[in-house]
Design a protein around this motif. Structure first.
Motif, PDB file in Angstrom:
ATOM      1  N   THR A   1       0.816  -1.126  -0.006  1.00  0.00           N
ATOM      2  CA  THR A   1       0.188   0.077   0.036  1.00  0.00           C
ATOM      3  C   THR A   1       0.823   1.088   0.078  1.00  0.00           C
ATOM      4  O   THR A   1       0.380   2.306   0.078  1.00  0.00           O
ATOM      5  CB  THR A   1      -1.086  -0.026   1.319  1.00  0.00           C
TER       6      THR A   1
ATOM      7  N   ASP B   1       1.032   6.843   0.126  1.00  0.00           N
ATOM      8  CA  ASP B   1      -0.196   5.825   0.360  1.00  0.00           C
ATOM      9  C   ASP B   1      -0.962   5.353  -0.632  1.00  0.00           C
ATOM     10  O   ASP B   1      -1.522   6.471  -1.421  1.00  0.00           O
ATOM     11  CB  ASP B   1      -0.903   6.103   1.657  1.00  0.00           C
TER      12      ASP B   1
ATOM     13  N   ASP C   1      -4.493   3.223  -1.882  1.00  0.00           N
ATOM     14  CA  ASP C   1      -5.511   2.689  -1.631  1.00  0.00           C
ATOM     15  C   ASP C   1      -5.421   1.069  -2.228  1.00  0.00           C
ATOM     16  O   ASP C   1      -5.412   1.146  -3.591  1.00  0.00           O
ATOM     17  CB  ASP C   1      -6.742   3.479  -2.262  1.00  0.00           C
ATOM     18  N   LYS C   2      -5.301   0.177  -1.581  1.00  0.00           N
ATOM     19  CA  LYS C   2      -5.327  -1.054  -2.149  1.00  0.00           C
ATOM     20  C   LYS C   2      -6.513  -1.555  -3.015  1.00  0.00           C
ATOM     21  O   LYS C   2      -6.550  -2.419  -3.912  1.00  0.00           O
ATOM     22  CB  LYS C   2      -4.852  -2.140  -1.234  1.00  0.00           C
TER      23      LYS C   2
END
Length: 291
Positions: free
Chosen positions: A54, A132, A134-135
């Motif tokens: 992520t 980061d 968002d998976k």
């Protein structure tokens, strides 16, 4: 007014497979060979690496430093990714009179300001910013990158300050780095048939024999591969990107890469322990396209 009088925007398809791959990206990213400002000899590269499933890291590395006195580098991130002002989201050079990383989430904007201890230093140095991801996000995303301030006493004509007002447009950016969660190559798989074998070694040696002086810049090769009328594109239509042949990730294809590939093939054929465990594994790559 920004003095990018000789620049063209470079676009990169940077394949960072966040779901399944391990290991670092080859550093064969952008070489801004036209310079940052008019008549500048400063060169830098930008590349991405997977940090976790992520997180992705974008790194700026100064390759040729004519004696930088001060600089500001800007990254505009896609809304699909986010960064932070926390210290663990950035890495700055240890030495510097001023080194500052500033992220504005509502503008998707990161600014890195750096003033070295001495403008007489010509050392390479690098910065990195972590984002980061968002998976659950399945699409591609991109970063616009570029200098908005540059000053070197050795290059007074190249000095500029550009106020982008918190928004580095595509026309003002040095490059656009596009990241895809689904694109990858196998290191050493030059003919792109999903197998690393003696055929790949044959093409590795052919690349070296076709190059000038027995070595080849991955940046140059990537630019040639995009040009369907170039000799490189016609002779190597299967080559997905130059990074597959850059075994040691130094942005040059050289004898050392051929030697490493030959050693891997010999070890694999003999059933021996593999010394270079990156070869024949999926890696994210940064492909340079000079538009």
């Amino acid at each position: 007014m920004k003095k990018f009088l000789t620049k063209a925007v470079a676009t990169l398809a940077s394949a960072v497979t966040l779901s399944s791959m391990a290991g670092a990206i080859p550093t064969s990213a952008i070489d801004m060979s036209y310079g940052v400002g008019k008549n500048s000899s400063m060169r830098y590269t930008v590349y991405t690496t997977k940090v976790s499933d992520t997180k992705v890291k974008l790194t700026l590395k100064i390759l040729n430093n004519p004696g930088i006195q001060n600089m500001v580098f800007v990254i505009m991130n896609d809304p699909a990714v986010k960064s932070s002002n926390d210290d663990d989201y950035s890495e700055l050079p240890k030495r510097g009179m001023l080194k500052h990383h500033y992220y504005v989430e509502e503008k998707n904007y990161t600014a890195i300001t750096y003033i070295p201890l001495s403008s007489s230093s010509h050392e390479q140095f690098e910065f990195s910013v972590v984002y980061d991801v968002d998976k659950n996000y399945k699409g591609n995303y991109n970063f616009r990158v570029g200098f908005t301030q540059y000053n070197s006493p050795s290059e007074p004509d190249a000095e500029f300050t550009h106020d982008c007002d918190g928004n580095l447009s595509s026309s003002d950016a040095d490059a656009i780095v596009e990241v895809s969660p689904y694109t990858y190559v196998k290191l050493g798989d030059i003919d792109n048939n999903n197998i690393v074998d003696s055929t790949d070694l044959f093409y590795m040696e052919k690349i070296l024999s076709d190059s000038v002086g027995g070595q080849l810049s991955t940046t140059y090769l990537d630019q040639q591969l995009k040009n369907r009328n170039s000799t490189w594109s016609k002779n190597y239509p299967f080559l997905k990107c130059a990074a597959v042949a850059d075994i040691d990730h130094n942005a040059m294809i050289q004898d050392a890469d051929s030697d490493s590939l030959a050693k891997y093939i010999a070890e694999a054929g003999a059933g021996a322990m593999i010394s270079n465990k990156e070869i024949n594994t999926l890696l994210p790559v940064t492909v340079v396209y000079d538009n």
